[in-house]
Design a protein around this motif. Structure first.
Motif, PDB file in Angstrom:
ATOM      1  N   SER A  46      36.350  43.630  30.358  1.00 54.69           N
ATOM      2  CA  SER A  46      35.836  44.335  31.492  1.00 54.69           C
ATOM      3  C   SER A  46      35.229  44.171  32.632  1.00 54.69           C
ATOM      4  O   SER A  46      35.584  43.905  33.804  1.00 54.69           O
ATOM      5  N   GLN A  47      34.857  42.242  31.991  1.00 55.92           N
ATOM      6  CA  GLN A  47      33.438  41.608  33.240  1.00 55.92           C
ATOM      7  C   GLN A  47      34.360  40.695  33.050  1.00 55.92           C
ATOM      8  O   GLN A  47      34.056  39.534  31.678  1.00 55.92           O
ATOM      9  N   GLY A  48      34.384  40.076  34.324  1.00 49.20           N
ATOM     10  CA  GLY A  48      35.153  38.066  34.270  1.00 49.20           C
ATOM     11  C   GLY A  48      35.681  37.578  35.787  1.00 49.20           C
ATOM     12  O   GLY A  48      34.957  38.288  36.348  1.00 49.20           O
ATOM     13  N   LYS A  49      36.040  36.705  36.078  1.00 46.60           N
ATOM     14  CA  LYS A  49      36.569  36.366  37.211  1.00 46.60           C
ATOM     15  C   LYS A  49      38.421  36.227  36.778  1.00 46.60           C
ATOM     16  O   LYS A  49      38.764  35.654  35.919  1.00 46.60           O
ATOM     17  N   TRP A  50      39.365  35.682  37.741  1.00 49.75           N
ATOM     18  CA  TRP A  50      40.601  35.283  38.228  1.00 49.75           C
ATOM     19  C   TRP A  50      39.953  34.175  38.306  1.00 49.75           C
ATOM     20  O   TRP A  50      39.153  33.459  39.310  1.00 49.75           O
ATOM     21  N   GLY A 260      41.825  53.710  32.147  1.00 51.28           N
ATOM     22  CA  GLY A 260      40.786  52.838  33.248  1.00 51.28           C
ATOM     23  C   GLY A 260      40.866  53.466  34.778  1.00 51.28           C
ATOM     24  O   GLY A 260      42.004  53.982  34.885  1.00 51.28           O
ATOM     25  N   ILE A 261      40.627  52.836  35.893  1.00 47.61           N
ATOM     26  CA  ILE A 261      40.585  53.198  37.170  1.00 47.61           C
ATOM     27  C   ILE A 261      41.010  52.026  37.645  1.00 47.61           C
ATOM     28  O   ILE A 261      40.207  50.746  37.499  1.00 47.61           O
ATOM     29  N   ILE A 307      39.789  48.643  33.609  1.00 47.50           N
ATOM     30  CA  ILE A 307      40.171  47.471  34.702  1.00 47.50           C
ATOM     31  C   ILE A 307      40.049  47.421  36.187  1.00 47.50           C
ATOM     32  O   ILE A 307      40.005  47.174  36.634  1.00 47.50           O
ATOM     33  N   THR A 308      38.009  48.075  36.460  1.00 48.41           N
ATOM     34  CA  THR A 308      38.429  48.254  37.455  1.00 48.41           C
ATOM     35  C   THR A 308      37.749  46.826  38.257  1.00 48.41           C
ATOM     36  O   THR A 308      38.448  46.705  39.129  1.00 48.41           O
ATOM     37  N   LEU A 309      36.770  46.620  37.792  1.00 46.50           N
ATOM     38  CA  LEU A 309      36.001  45.631  38.484  1.00 46.50           C
ATOM     39  C   LEU A 309      37.222  44.485  38.666  1.00 46.50           C
ATOM     40  O   LEU A 309      36.921  43.913  39.940  1.00 46.50           O
TER      41      LEU A 309
END
Length: 355
Positions: A46-50, A260-261, A307-309
């Motif tokens: 859930s935590q990371g970056k594109w 998830g949202i 998948i929110t972040l």
């Protein structure tokens, strides 16, 4: 004490030492196994970056590779001029997502049913998965069937794998009253007979807060209310769903996932002319705390595909005015395909086949 006395105690002492050593051995083995399990399942997707991953992404061309994708999600076919949004991969902070292996997925779930239950965000993910598997075996025969207005089935005939979408935006029961309009029965689920599969992936959120012009009434027991707070109604409805899962699903036979949202970007900072993801952290999204609380209190294990972040950061990933419905209509809730929903299925693959 005599030597004979010590000799008499020697066998008993050996047994005690052996038992202690054996206990320590099993404690150590358990600890090692537990650490290995934590390492295998410990990555927080859930935590990371594109990050840009060109030329590996996009994973497919919706128009040429997957002609069954609906027009509203195929942004390129609808005239979107920029293409950088197609080239981003989600990079979790502590690991890498495994590459999606469609053949491994099909072989593992041969003869099985993968069922998505939820609103049109579930439709986004369902169509993405069907496409990811289809491009793996492009010459393999498939059928796409609309059984009803609320049930769609994509079947890979050679593998007898069915990818199903059951359209059910609230998960709890709804009915229409001639005077009041739509009424949500927050404590009732009678459509669960359609929720039958080897993997169940549920989603509900957007319909609770995008009510349109039709007023919504809520019912609990015999009491019908109009002024209930939507957040409170969402919590009651999701709790009803969780109780249904705990009472009706055998976790040894069925894997349950909550999608998830997915963040929407309607409003002042809408998605029009956005071409790149945002970066950094984001404030907590409404409803996430409710999902987390409800899932944590369930008896059955339900994997939260959070998948929110990643969707908060993808303001560029929506169809915007490229839905095929003209430039006067802007969609900042759904997602272009190829695009962000492919990442949701990469996480799904990691959860089902890699963890």
């Amino acid at each position: 004490m005599t030597f004979d006395f010590w000799l008499h105690l020697l066998p008993q002492t050996f047994v005690v030492l052996w038992a202690v050593s054996l206990q320590l051995y099993y404690v150590n083995v358990y600890a090692v196994q537990n650490n290995q399990l934590n390492e295998a399942q410990g990555c927080d997707f859930s935590q990371g970056k594109w990050v840009v991953d060109d030329p590996y992404y996009p994973l497919y061309d919706a128009s040429s590779d997957c002609p069954f994708i609906v027009q509203g999600f195929d942004c390129l076919r609808n005239g979107r001029p920029d293409q950088d949004y197609l080239k981003y991969r989600w990079k979790p902070s502590g690991c890498d997502l495994p590459r999606f292996d469609g053949m491994k997925f099909l072989e593992t779930y041969r003869g099985k049913k993968i069922v998505f239950v939820g609103d049109s965000i579930s439709d986004n993910m369902w169509q993405s998965l069907a496409c990811l598997l289809h491009i793996t075996v492009p010459t393999s025969n498939y059928t796409l069937t609309r059984l009803t207005n609320h049930r769609y089935v994509f079947t890979f005939l050679e593998y007898e794998v069915s990818i199903i979408w059951v359209k059910d935006g609230y998960l709890v029961d709804t009915f229409r009253d001639r005077e009041k309009g739509r009424i949500l029965k927050l404590d009732s689920i009678t459509s669960g007979n359609l929720w039958s599969g080897d993997v169940l992936i549920f989603n509900t959120y957007h319909w609770w807060f995008h009510t349109g012009k039709t007023p919504i009434y809520f019912q609990v027991g015999n009491e019908i209310m109009k002024d209930m707070d939507n957040v409170e109604a969402f919590k009651i409805g999701l709790t009803t769903w969780s109780n249904w899962i705990d009472s009706n699903i055998n976790p040894s036979k069925t894997t349950v996932i909550f999608q998830g949202i997915a963040a929407a970007h309607s409003g002042e900072n809408d998605c029009l002319k956005q071409t790149k993801p945002e970066e950094g952290s984001k404030p907590s999204y409404p409803g996430v705390d409710i999902v987390q609380s409800v899932l944590s209190n369930m008896k059955n294990h339900v994997y939260w595909l959070d998948i929110t972040l990643q969707t908060q950061l993808r303001i560029d990933g929506h169809p915007s005015i490229y839905t095929g419905r003209g430039t006067s209509y802007e969609d900042c809730s759904h997602w272009c395909l190829a695009g962000a929903p492919d990442t949701w299925n990469e996480i799904l693959y990691a959860v089902l086949l890699e963890s």
